[in-house]
Design a protein around this motif. Sequence first.
Motif, PDB file in Angstrom:
ATOM      1  N   VAL A 167       0.832  -1.208   0.000  1.00 32.67           N
ATOM      2  CA  VAL A 167       0.000   0.000   0.000  1.00 32.67           C
ATOM      3  C   VAL A 167       0.861   1.251   0.000  1.00 32.67           C
ATOM      4  N   LEU A 168       1.889   1.284   0.840  1.00 28.40           N
ATOM      5  CA  LEU A 168       2.739   2.472   0.914  1.00 28.40           C
ATOM      6  C   LEU A 168       3.530   2.670  -0.371  1.00 28.40           C
ATOM      7  N   ARG A 169       4.006   1.601  -0.960  1.00 27.28           N
ATOM      8  CA  ARG A 169       4.758   1.726  -2.212  1.00 27.28           C
ATOM      9  C   ARG A 169       3.859   2.207  -3.361  1.00 27.28           C
ATOM     10  N   ALA A 170       2.568   1.934  -3.254  1.00 22.07           N
ATOM     11  CA  ALA A 170       1.646   2.342  -4.317  1.00 22.07           C
ATOM     12  C   ALA A 170       1.338   3.834  -4.272  1.00 22.07           C
ATOM     13  N   ASP A 171       1.649   4.487  -3.151  1.00 23.01           N
ATOM     14  CA  ASP A 171       1.439   5.928  -3.018  1.00 23.01           C
ATOM     15  C   ASP A 171       2.786   6.624  -3.231  1.00 23.01           C
ATOM     16  N   PRO A 172       2.960   7.358  -4.321  1.00 19.75           N
ATOM     17  CA  PRO A 172       4.271   7.940  -4.645  1.00 19.75           C
ATOM     18  C   PRO A 172       4.849   8.816  -3.525  1.00 19.75           C
ATOM     19  N   GLN A 173       4.005   9.624  -2.870  1.00 17.02           N
ATOM     20  CA  GLN A 173       4.515  10.501  -1.813  1.00 17.02           C
ATOM     21  C   GLN A 173       5.036   9.701  -0.622  1.00 17.02           C
ATOM     22  N   LEU A 174       4.270   8.706  -0.196  1.00 20.78           N
ATOM     23  CA  LEU A 174       4.703   7.905   0.943  1.00 20.78           C
ATOM     24  C   LEU A 174       5.885   7.012   0.585  1.00 20.78           C
ATOM     25  N   ALA A 175       5.920   6.528  -0.653  1.00 14.31           N
ATOM     26  CA  ALA A 175       7.046   5.701  -1.084  1.00 14.31           C
ATOM     27  C   ALA A 175       8.358   6.475  -0.996  1.00 14.31           C
ATOM     28  N   ARG A 176       8.288   7.798  -1.241  1.00 12.99           N
ATOM     29  CA  ARG A 176       9.494   8.627  -1.137  1.00 12.99           C
ATOM     30  C   ARG A 176       9.877   8.898   0.312  1.00 12.99           C
ATOM     31  N   ARG A 177       8.883   8.934   1.203  1.00 13.59           N
ATOM     32  CA  ARG A 177       9.150   9.302   2.590  1.00 13.59           C
ATOM     33  C   ARG A 177       9.571   8.120   3.459  1.00 13.59           C
ATOM     34  N   TYR A 178       9.095   6.933   3.118  1.00 13.15           N
ATOM     35  CA  TYR A 178       9.301   5.780   3.991  1.00 13.15           C
ATOM     36  C   TYR A 178      10.452   4.897   3.520  1.00 13.15           C
ATOM     37  N   ALA A 179      11.424   4.710   4.411  1.00 10.81           N
ATOM     38  CA  ALA A 179      12.397   3.650   4.191  1.00 10.81           C
ATOM     39  C   ALA A 179      11.697   2.329   4.502  1.00 10.81           C
ATOM     40  N   MET A 180      12.014   1.295   3.756  1.00 11.39           N
ATOM     41  CA  MET A 180      11.373  -0.012   3.924  1.00 11.39           C
ATOM     42  C   MET A 180      12.369  -1.004   4.505  1.00 11.39           C
ATOM     43  N   HIS A 181      11.965  -1.671   5.576  1.00 10.02           N
ATOM     44  CA  HIS A 181      12.870  -2.610   6.242  1.00 10.02           C
ATOM     45  C   HIS A 181      12.157  -3.955   6.414  1.00 10.02           C
ATOM     46  N   PRO A 182      12.506  -4.957   5.597  1.00  9.90           N
ATOM     47  CA  PRO A 182      11.861  -6.268   5.736  1.00  9.90           C
ATOM     48  C   PRO A 182      12.450  -7.056   6.912  1.00  9.90           C
ATOM     49  N   LEU A 183      11.587  -7.739   7.646  1.00  9.49           N
ATOM     50  CA  LEU A 183      12.027  -8.669   8.681  1.00  9.49           C
ATOM     51  C   LEU A 183      12.017 -10.066   8.076  1.00  9.49           C
ATOM     52  N   LEU A 184      13.181 -10.643   7.948  1.00  7.19           N
ATOM     53  CA  LEU A 184      13.308 -11.943   7.298  1.00  7.19           C
ATOM     54  C   LEU A 184      13.382 -13.059   8.339  1.00  7.19           C
ATOM     55  N   ASP A 185      13.093 -14.265   7.904  1.00 10.02           N
ATOM     56  CA  ASP A 185      13.207 -15.421   8.782  1.00 10.02           C
ATOM     57  C   ASP A 185      14.675 -15.716   9.066  1.00 10.02           C
ATOM     58  N   TRP A 186      14.891 -16.490  10.124  1.00 14.77           N
ATOM     59  CA  TRP A 186      16.248 -16.924  10.442  1.00 14.77           C
ATOM     60  C   TRP A 186      16.831 -17.755   9.299  1.00 14.77           C
ATOM     61  N   GLN A 187      18.117 -17.596   9.109  1.00 17.96           N
ATOM     62  CA  GLN A 187      18.878 -18.487   8.237  1.00 17.96           C
ATOM     63  C   GLN A 187      19.737 -19.387   9.127  1.00 17.96           C
ATOM     64  N   TRP A 188      20.010 -20.585   8.644  1.00 16.13           N
ATOM     65  CA  TRP A 188      20.864 -21.476   9.431  1.00 16.13           C
ATOM     66  C   TRP A 188      22.283 -20.894   9.490  1.00 16.13           C
ATOM     67  N   GLY A 189      22.815 -20.787  10.685  1.00 13.25           N
ATOM     68  CA  GLY A 189      24.167 -20.259  10.831  1.00 13.25           C
ATOM     69  C   GLY A 189      24.453 -19.845  12.266  1.00 13.25           C
ATOM     70  N   ASP A 190      25.557 -19.141  12.454  1.00 12.82           N
ATOM     71  CA  ASP A 190      26.012 -18.766  13.800  1.00 12.82           C
ATOM     72  C   ASP A 190      25.013 -17.859  14.514  1.00 12.82           C
ATOM     73  N   ALA A 191      24.378 -16.950  13.779  1.00  7.68           N
ATOM     74  CA  ALA A 191      23.440 -16.027  14.428  1.00  7.68           C
ATOM     75  C   ALA A 191      22.286 -16.799  15.063  1.00  7.68           C
ATOM     76  N   PHE A 192      21.771 -17.777  14.351  1.00 14.47           N
ATOM     77  CA  PHE A 192      20.687 -18.603  14.910  1.00 14.47           C
ATOM     78  C   PHE A 192      21.186 -19.377  16.124  1.00 14.47           C
ATOM     79  N   ARG A 193      22.326 -20.013  16.007  1.00 16.94           N
ATOM     80  CA  ARG A 193      22.866 -20.810  17.117  1.00 16.94           C
ATOM     81  C   ARG A 193      23.137 -19.931  18.338  1.00 16.94           C
ATOM     82  N   ASN A 194      23.659 -18.736  18.109  1.00 11.14           N
ATOM     83  CA  ASN A 194      23.947 -17.824  19.230  1.00 11.14           C
ATOM     84  C   ASN A 194      22.667 -17.369  19.924  1.00 11.14           C
TER      85      ASN A 194
END
Length: 270
Positions: A167-194
């Motif tokens: 929705v925000l990306r579809a609005d040109p004004q808000l798309a310019r104002r908002y940085a987008m930060h996706p929350l991704l799932d864990w990947q197998w590796g040290d960060a998960f183990r820690n």
Amino acid sequence: MELRSLACRADLWINAPHAERVVNKIGMMLKVKNKVQAPCLLVYGRGGSGKTTIFQRLQSLYENADEKLVFVNMRQNPNNWAFRELLFSAFDIAVTKRARATLDISAQLRMLIETRNIKGIVIDEVHDALTLTAVQQKINLSLLKNLSGADYNLSVFAFGTEGAEEVLRADPQLARRYAMHPLLDWQWGDAFRNFVASYINFLPLRLATDLGNKQLLVAMFSNSKGIMDNVVKLLQVCASAAVLDGTERITLEHANNVGLLCHDLGVAWE
């Protein structure tokens, strides 16, 4: 025994890289001065990715900070208020029709922002304000634009699903104002183990879980599908069961039977 088992299922905050990045990013954005449009951020991800936990962490961190944040949770809405009413309520502004008819709400809002040194607003479940009818959506998008504009100059930090991002990306004004930060799932590796090791360290188990057992860690990762909420539930429920059955540490059997353990303890599991 029962008290320790229950304590295992209590939520607690453990630093995780994906959450720490969001908290640090918001801290840096709040330091930006003299912008016509206040910097804004949308943190988005699927259900269970940890959005609400970060929202609650921010509440704790900024409770006594000099630069204040106002928090709005779209999900906690027993009065069935619209986004605008929830926003006014968060600022302690009366939301009755009579109050709106007799008060200059814009002036009142500007005064509160200045006197309380409010620098931003944090919105959880923002998709509930955006995935509505076209008319309601237009009203709420306009409000989001105004909050960060010259009149109020508030940074807006919103947490929502992928639908909110669309929705925000579809609005040109808000798309310019908002940085987008996706929350991704864990990947197998040290960060998960820690993360797993840190979390288990705070659980009231009497014996050490064998975190050198790769088979156990792989079972935790695969059975949780790398989803943050599932990882936490798995650790909580397996530890709770370990207290009740006397093993006092999380074992491979616990991890491989997490669905059944959740069922027995009344915990939702997908």
